[in-house]
Scaffold this motif. Structure first.
Motif, mmCIF file in Angstrom:
data_model
loop_
_atom_site.group_PDB
_atom_site.id
_atom_site.type_symbol
_atom_site.label_atom_id
_atom_site.label_comp_id
_atom_site.label_asym_id
_atom_site.label_seq_id
_atom_site.Cartn_x
_atom_site.Cartn_y
_atom_site.Cartn_z
ATOM 1 N N PHE A 8 47.126 42.280 57.938
ATOM 2 C CA PHE A 8 48.544 42.199 57.585
ATOM 3 C C PHE A 8 48.961 40.767 57.286
ATOM 4 O O PHE A 8 48.288 39.813 57.649
ATOM 5 C CB PHE A 8 49.419 42.791 58.697
ATOM 6 C CG PHE A 8 49.342 42.071 60.014
ATOM 7 C CD1 PHE A 8 50.289 41.121 60.354
ATOM 8 C CD2 PHE A 8 48.329 42.366 60.922
ATOM 9 C CE1 PHE A 8 50.232 40.459 61.575
ATOM 10 C CE2 PHE A 8 48.261 41.720 62.144
ATOM 11 C CZ PHE A 8 49.213 40.761 62.471
ATOM 12 N N VAL A 9 50.075 40.664 56.578
ATOM 13 C CA VAL A 9 50.705 39.379 56.279
ATOM 14 C C VAL A 9 51.963 39.302 57.131
ATOM 15 O O VAL A 9 52.727 40.260 57.201
ATOM 16 C CB VAL A 9 51.064 39.273 54.779
ATOM 17 C CG1 VAL A 9 51.886 38.034 54.495
ATOM 18 C CG2 VAL A 9 49.808 39.309 53.927
ATOM 19 N N HIS A 10 52.167 38.177 57.783
ATOM 20 C CA HIS A 10 53.404 37.973 58.549
ATOM 21 C C HIS A 10 54.114 36.766 57.959
ATOM 22 O O HIS A 10 53.728 35.623 58.165
ATOM 23 C CB HIS A 10 53.106 37.737 60.023
ATOM 24 C CG HIS A 10 54.369 37.594 60.829
ATOM 25 N ND1 HIS A 10 54.918 36.367 61.103
ATOM 26 C CD2 HIS A 10 55.180 38.524 61.376
ATOM 27 C CE1 HIS A 10 56.030 36.553 61.814
ATOM 28 N NE2 HIS A 10 56.204 37.851 61.989
ATOM 29 N N TYR B 166 43.289 35.424 59.528
ATOM 30 C CA TYR B 166 42.345 36.043 58.595
ATOM 31 C C TYR B 166 42.500 35.411 57.218
ATOM 32 O O TYR B 166 43.613 35.051 56.819
ATOM 33 C CB TYR B 166 42.616 37.545 58.495
ATOM 34 C CG TYR B 166 41.695 38.257 57.524
ATOM 35 C CD1 TYR B 166 40.409 38.612 57.884
ATOM 36 C CD2 TYR B 166 42.120 38.546 56.236
ATOM 37 C CE1 TYR B 166 39.570 39.246 57.005
ATOM 38 C CE2 TYR B 166 41.279 39.186 55.335
ATOM 39 C CZ TYR B 166 40.000 39.534 55.725
ATOM 40 O OH TYR B 166 39.165 40.160 54.845
ATOM 41 N N GLN B 167 41.400 35.288 56.510
ATOM 42 C CA GLN B 167 41.424 34.871 55.107
ATOM 43 C C GLN B 167 40.481 35.778 54.334
ATOM 44 O O GLN B 167 39.417 36.154 54.831
ATOM 45 C CB GLN B 167 40.988 33.420 54.952
ATOM 46 C CG GLN B 167 42.030 32.442 55.416
ATOM 47 C CD GLN B 167 41.988 31.169 54.618
ATOM 48 O OE1 GLN B 167 40.921 30.671 54.282
ATOM 49 N NE2 GLN B 167 43.159 30.636 54.312
ATOM 50 N N VAL B 168 40.889 36.118 53.113
ATOM 51 C CA VAL B 168 40.053 36.917 52.230
ATOM 52 C C VAL B 168 38.893 36.042 51.782
ATOM 53 O O VAL B 168 39.090 34.903 51.351
ATOM 54 C CB VAL B 168 40.854 37.412 51.004
ATOM 55 C CG1 VAL B 168 39.956 38.174 50.046
ATOM 56 C CG2 VAL B 168 42.032 38.263 51.443
ATOM 57 N N SER B 169 37.689 36.568 51.897
ATOM 58 C CA SER B 169 36.490 35.828 51.502
ATOM 59 C C SER B 169 35.415 36.834 51.096
ATOM 60 O O SER B 169 34.673 37.328 51.935
ATOM 61 C CB SER B 169 36.002 34.962 52.664
ATOM 62 O OG SER B 169 34.831 34.277 52.285
ATOM 63 N N GLN C 194 45.055 32.596 45.862
ATOM 64 C CA GLN C 194 46.485 32.925 45.934
ATOM 65 C C GLN C 194 46.787 33.740 47.188
ATOM 66 O O GLN C 194 47.758 33.478 47.894
ATOM 67 C CB GLN C 194 46.919 33.711 44.694
ATOM 68 C CG GLN C 194 47.069 32.883 43.440
ATOM 69 C CD GLN C 194 48.266 31.966 43.523
ATOM 70 O OE1 GLN C 194 48.093 30.763 43.629
ATOM 71 N NE2 GLN C 194 49.453 32.509 43.485
ATOM 72 N N MET C 195 45.956 34.757 47.445
ATOM 73 C CA MET C 195 46.159 35.585 48.633
ATOM 74 C C MET C 195 46.046 34.748 49.906
ATOM 75 O O MET C 195 46.793 34.964 50.869
ATOM 76 C CB MET C 195 45.141 36.732 48.681
ATOM 77 C CG MET C 195 45.403 37.814 47.668
ATOM 78 S SD MET C 195 44.285 39.213 47.838
ATOM 79 C CE MET C 195 42.834 38.610 46.975
ATOM 80 N N ASN C 196 45.130 33.798 49.913
ATOM 81 C CA ASN C 196 44.893 33.005 51.113
ATOM 82 C C ASN C 196 45.969 31.958 51.374
ATOM 83 O O ASN C 196 45.955 31.293 52.410
ATOM 84 C CB ASN C 196 43.500 32.380 51.072
ATOM 85 C CG ASN C 196 42.433 33.410 51.351
ATOM 86 O OD1 ASN C 196 42.679 34.401 52.033
ATOM 87 N ND2 ASN C 196 41.250 33.188 50.814
ATOM 88 N N LYS C 197 46.929 31.832 50.467
ATOM 89 C CA LYS C 197 48.092 30.975 50.719
ATOM 90 C C LYS C 197 49.069 31.661 51.670
ATOM 91 O O LYS C 197 49.920 31.014 52.265
ATOM 92 C CB LYS C 197 48.802 30.642 49.408
ATOM 93 C CG LYS C 197 48.030 29.682 48.524
ATOM 94 C CD LYS C 197 48.793 29.411 47.250
ATOM 95 C CE LYS C 197 48.009 28.492 46.331
ATOM 96 N NZ LYS C 197 48.733 28.252 45.067
#
Length: 104
Positions: free
Chosen positions: A90-92, A9-12, A67-70
């Motif tokens: 979620f971030v893993h 997932y990526q924020v867009s 930044q979030m998508n890194k």
């Protein structure tokens, strides 16, 4: 509970959504400050005005989105009894510290 695929997932956020947010911020109508209210009735008006100005003039959504998508982000769906299925973002990311406590 059936297993559901975990997918990247990526924020867009569409530009149209950001434009609408900017419009709503510009139309914000603030109340008068209550004398000696302090935090009894919420955040002081000066703080709200400062935040509003920051969001209108300084906040760069695209910079923060990048930044979030890194981060390694994912989506999955979980079933919760009594509710519809929930989409979970979620971030893993594994810690570089050997004995790190996981953040859930």
């Amino acid at each position: 509970m059936a297993a559901t695929a975990i997918r990247p997932y990526q924020v867009s956020v569409p530009e149209k959504v950001l434009d609408h947010l900017k419009q709503r911020l510009s139309l914000t109508s603030l109340p008068d400050e209550l004398e000696s209210a302090d935090w009894d009735y919420g955040a002081p008006l000066a703080d709200i005005k400062r935040l509003l100005q920051h969001w209108q003039e300084n906040y760069d959504w695209r910079q923060h989105e990048a930044q979030m998508n890194k981060l390694p982000q994912y989506m999955t769906q979980i079933s919760v009894k009594g509710f519809d299925d929930l989409d979970i973002h979620f971030v893993h990311q594994t810690s570089s510290l050997e004995n790190a406590i996981p953040l859930l």
